[in-house]
Design a protein around this motif. Sequence first.
Motif, PDB file in Angstrom:
ATOM      1  N   THR A 290      12.686 -34.344  -6.406  1.00  0.00           N
ATOM      2  CA  THR A 290      11.376 -34.702  -5.866  1.00  0.00           C
ATOM      3  C   THR A 290      11.390 -36.125  -5.355  1.00  0.00           C
ATOM      4  O   THR A 290      11.989 -37.016  -5.981  1.00  0.00           O
ATOM      5  CB  THR A 290      10.284 -34.566  -6.957  1.00  0.00           C
ATOM      6  OG1 THR A 290      10.341 -33.251  -7.519  1.00  0.00           O
ATOM      7  CG2 THR A 290       8.898 -34.809  -6.381  1.00  0.00           C
ATOM      8  N   VAL A 291      10.728 -36.339  -4.215  1.00  0.00           N
ATOM      9  CA  VAL A 291      10.465 -37.694  -3.737  1.00  0.00           C
ATOM     10  C   VAL A 291       9.169 -38.149  -4.398  1.00  0.00           C
ATOM     11  O   VAL A 291       8.088 -37.653  -4.080  1.00  0.00           O
ATOM     12  CB  VAL A 291      10.337 -37.741  -2.208  1.00  0.00           C
ATOM     13  CG1 VAL A 291       9.953 -39.147  -1.748  1.00  0.00           C
ATOM     14  CG2 VAL A 291      11.633 -37.315  -1.547  1.00  0.00           C
ATOM     15  N   ILE A 292       9.260 -39.066  -5.344  1.00  0.00           N
ATOM     16  CA  ILE A 292       8.092 -39.519  -6.093  1.00  0.00           C
ATOM     17  C   ILE A 292       7.465 -40.711  -5.371  1.00  0.00           C
ATOM     18  O   ILE A 292       8.149 -41.705  -5.112  1.00  0.00           O
ATOM     19  CB  ILE A 292       8.471 -39.897  -7.534  1.00  0.00           C
ATOM     20  CG1 ILE A 292       9.034 -38.656  -8.256  1.00  0.00           C
ATOM     21  CG2 ILE A 292       7.266 -40.445  -8.289  1.00  0.00           C
ATOM     22  CD1 ILE A 292       9.508 -38.916  -9.655  1.00  0.00           C
ATOM     23  N   PRO A 293       6.183 -40.639  -5.020  1.00  0.00           N
ATOM     24  CA  PRO A 293       5.540 -41.749  -4.300  1.00  0.00           C
ATOM     25  C   PRO A 293       5.547 -43.032  -5.122  1.00  0.00           C
ATOM     26  O   PRO A 293       5.601 -43.002  -6.362  1.00  0.00           O
ATOM     27  CB  PRO A 293       4.107 -41.241  -4.071  1.00  0.00           C
ATOM     28  CG  PRO A 293       4.175 -39.765  -4.276  1.00  0.00           C
ATOM     29  CD  PRO A 293       5.269 -39.524  -5.262  1.00  0.00           C
ATOM     30  N   GLU A 294       5.494 -44.157  -4.428  1.00  0.00           N
ATOM     31  CA  GLU A 294       5.461 -45.442  -5.123  1.00  0.00           C
ATOM     32  C   GLU A 294       4.157 -45.632  -5.884  1.00  0.00           C
ATOM     33  O   GLU A 294       4.138 -46.259  -6.946  1.00  0.00           O
ATOM     34  CB  GLU A 294       5.668 -46.583  -4.118  1.00  0.00           C
ATOM     35  CG  GLU A 294       7.050 -46.587  -3.472  1.00  0.00           C
ATOM     36  CD  GLU A 294       7.225 -47.735  -2.507  1.00  0.00           C
ATOM     37  OE1 GLU A 294       6.254 -48.525  -2.341  1.00  0.00           O
ATOM     38  OE2 GLU A 294       8.303 -47.856  -1.907  1.00  0.00           O
ATOM     39  N   THR A 295       3.057 -45.123  -5.335  1.00  0.00           N
ATOM     40  CA  THR A 295       1.758 -45.222  -6.010  1.00  0.00           C
ATOM     41  C   THR A 295       1.211 -43.819  -6.217  1.00  0.00           C
ATOM     42  O   THR A 295       1.305 -42.961  -5.332  1.00  0.00           O
ATOM     43  CB  THR A 295       0.762 -46.048  -5.176  1.00  0.00           C
ATOM     44  OG1 THR A 295       0.598 -45.433  -3.889  1.00  0.00           O
ATOM     45  CG2 THR A 295       1.259 -47.476  -4.996  1.00  0.00           C
ATOM     46  N   ALA A 647       5.422 -39.749 -13.838  1.00  0.00           N
ATOM     47  CA  ALA A 647       4.730 -40.424 -12.743  1.00  0.00           C
ATOM     48  C   ALA A 647       3.247 -40.078 -12.717  1.00  0.00           C
ATOM     49  O   ALA A 647       2.407 -40.928 -12.390  1.00  0.00           O
ATOM     50  CB  ALA A 647       5.384 -40.055 -11.417  1.00  0.00           C
ATOM     51  N   VAL A 648       2.910 -38.851 -13.077  1.00  0.00           N
ATOM     52  CA  VAL A 648       1.517 -38.413 -13.001  1.00  0.00           C
ATOM     53  C   VAL A 648       0.797 -38.568 -14.337  1.00  0.00           C
ATOM     54  O   VAL A 648      -0.372 -38.186 -14.477  1.00  0.00           O
ATOM     55  CB  VAL A 648       1.473 -36.938 -12.506  1.00  0.00           C
ATOM     56  CG1 VAL A 648       1.742 -35.959 -13.636  1.00  0.00           C
ATOM     57  CG2 VAL A 648       0.164 -36.621 -11.805  1.00  0.00           C
ATOM     58  N   ARG A 649       1.447 -39.181 -15.294  1.00  0.00           N
ATOM     59  CA  ARG A 649       0.867 -39.299 -16.631  1.00  0.00           C
ATOM     60  C   ARG A 649      -0.498 -39.997 -16.651  1.00  0.00           C
ATOM     61  O   ARG A 649      -1.420 -39.526 -17.342  1.00  0.00           O
ATOM     62  CB  ARG A 649       1.848 -40.036 -17.547  1.00  0.00           C
ATOM     63  CG  ARG A 649       1.374 -40.168 -18.985  1.00  0.00           C
ATOM     64  CD  ARG A 649       2.471 -40.671 -19.900  1.00  0.00           C
ATOM     65  NE  ARG A 649       2.070 -40.666 -21.289  1.00  0.00           N
ATOM     66  CZ  ARG A 649       2.884 -40.834 -22.320  1.00  0.00           C
ATOM     67  NH1 ARG A 649       4.192 -41.030 -22.101  1.00  0.00           N
ATOM     68  NH2 ARG A 649       2.432 -40.807 -23.565  1.00  0.00           N
TER      69      ARG A 649
END
Length: 881
Positions: A290-295, A647-649
């Motif tokens: 997955t490409v995880i966004p910076e924000t 990341a979505v925590r």
Amino acid sequence: MTEPADSDEPVIPAAAVTPGSRRAPRPRRIPRSREQQARLDAREPAFEPIPFTLDAAAARRPFADKLNEWFAARRWQPFAFQREVWAEIGRGASGLLHASTGAGKTWAVWFGALAAFASARSPARKRTPGTQPEPLTVLWITPMRALAADTARALQSSAAELAVPWSVGLRTGDTSSAERSRQNRRMPSALVTTPESLTLILTRPDVREVLAHVRLVIVDEWHELLGNKRGTQTQLALARLVHWRPELQVWGLSATLGNLAFAADALLAPVKTPRVSVHGALPKTLMVDTVIPETIERFPWGGHMGMRQVGAVADAIGDAQTSLVFTNTRSQCELWYQALLEARPEWAGLIALHHGSLDQAVREWVERGLKNGLLKVVVCTSSLDLGVDFLPVERVFQIGSPKGVARLMQRAGRSGHAPLRPSRVTIVPTHALELVEAAAAREAVEQRRIEGRETPEKPFDVLVQHLVTVAIGGGFVARELYGEIRGTYAYRQLTQAEFDWALGFVEGGGAALRAYPDYHRVVRESGGLYRVPRKDLVRRHRNNIGTIVANGTSNVAYLSGGRIGAIEESFISRLKPGDIFTFGGRALELIRVQDMTAWVRRATSSRGAMPQWAGSRMPLSSELADATLTMLARAAAGIYDEPEMRAVRPLLELQQKWSAVPERGVLVVELLKSREGHHFFCYPFAGRTAHIGLGALLAWRASREKPGTFSISMNDYGFELLCAQPFDWAAQLQGSLLSLDELEHDILASLNSSELSMRRFREIARVSGLVFQGHPGQQKSARQLQASSGLFYEIFRNHDSGNLLLNQADDEVLLQELDAQRIRIALERMNASRVVVTRPSKPTPFAFPLIVGRLREKVSTEKLADRVERMLAELEKAARK
């Protein structure tokens, strides 16, 4: 075939619009190096049958020796499953072969056919050995024209290399009239075709003689046909062939399918030969990241195109030789093409666009560029999902949620498309909650939790079309044909009364159309044989064979000459001359609309409307929804062991703080009061389509006890009901709100079922031949077809209420438009779950996208963006407290 304007190849913009500029650079011919031009000149042409030649000495050598040498020359070894298929075909068996994409399924069945039949001699035919190729022995059915051409090239080249006395031909809607004429005089030894073209062959008066020597039928990508009416059409064609040749062998090929036993039953139901199932023992290495966004936003909302991720995706593309960027909609495809070109203007000439609305010449040019390694990246839709072999592709990107495990695996298989080569797919989330789906999809892929497909149950429109087809192709005896059709899986439960109705409908038009000779399409001759009595009816039927009913489209063409593609009429009708829109990666100015064609010229401005296509929103599959709920359950327990979940925590912890996190066995309901009214949020995770029906159902049931007007919003996770009056939802949930009693009646009563059925009937009327779509080049407009089918709908409702096509429309509304089966399953789960009712003071992270989705239908994009920004500021302020 019309070529693109001003060139023998598609013109691609040389650079993107620079930030702040007002004019787009003028497209120009792609500059190429000498090496690149040489490779392009040597590119693989469209399939053309090669003249039959035969080295008699080579032909006499044992086939097994030649096959071993063929593999040795490529430094390959046959896999065990390939040898198993060769043996099973040799002993006369039929079967379903399931193996990973790129594992060698084509060679398994093709070499099995050559080994079993290439040296066979028909005792009924006298000829001098070696002077003519073998007669038509193998039919190869594929779901796509591009796949058909690619397959035909592979079969033809391998047969020539193995010195087999076989010719290979291609028969699709793209086949030239000259080639059709050659085939009409003499069929090739192996014919690659589509379900529609095979059905057209069945309308030949001499079809039984033409197909007299067919020994084997191969159905490629069976999973793609299984779940729709094209698969039903294929089943009926196979039953016809088996009726003529009981010893016929049938083999299906599939790569991504969950219910294999059912798929085999559906394909092989009419087959008389022994049946087997073969599984490729070679598991394909499939990497999902997955490409995880910076924000990561804590209040996500849908409708994004993922444009914030363009830079990261462009960087990743730069590290690979060739990449495919898959999008879920054609609008998103156009946007991503433009955005990538703007981010990397040096890729001009190395980046291309591919979707189903582009002209065939454009798509073929892109496919050749991919096969020859001339393109760096192609932005595409499902038009490149299936089996065309693009060896240079190293990496696949999926923009947004794949919506299904099988779809993700199918697209991933476009990379590393060869045995032992790994496939890699990178998911690019367009909003924060899709990070959860990405983690869930990777786990589902690892566990091979793949969606199954169901076949339509006795669609009467396809049956009616088939009766006319068989009547043209030599005629039929009713009693024999009924038994033949009953042998298919789709019509295994067809009653004699239903068959008699269909026969009466094509013979006399039914109760409502008996007075109109054009609907007396078959007549019973002496001896009981049914035939089509008039040549004009034959021509009309042949011109409208098929089950693909596309939305009404307008061609898009340059005033100076050259067709670009086709756009839906509903989009073009909203434009006026002088308006700018983007299509095919180019800014175009509309000049006029005439004769179903939007005439355009290149625009001097790149700012324009983005085309919209119908049917672009796919619901989340049950398997991926369950995997997502599993991920959310771990989060509710404080387990964040995947990078996407970490990341979505913050979002999930805020959801837990303000309300509760949905999970399996727990139904979360949120009740909120705002200035808009009283909100009811519910999260069954049943998919967008089922949530449409669920939302309408619950609103209708609630309003039976207390009148109320509801606004409904839905996404793949849940739905919102908004009403000005308060409702005691907690008490309703304890009562009959989620009852399964009278479910189908309540679903239809809660919606405008008559309008839904009428819209569905439009497709049924076209497939069944009630509505004539026009001769080639003279197609009727979508408005004309809709008016005609609507008239038939009203006539049947008022004067022929027992018409089975009407019943089919109602059934398809429930099963396909509203996904009634999934609604029932969702209600069963909701009843078995622990209901958690919360009363947050502000919209939660899960509720916010539902609110925005509802607002989007009411306000313009600019006003929506401003309003969302204000709402986000208020929510973030509250979250920081």
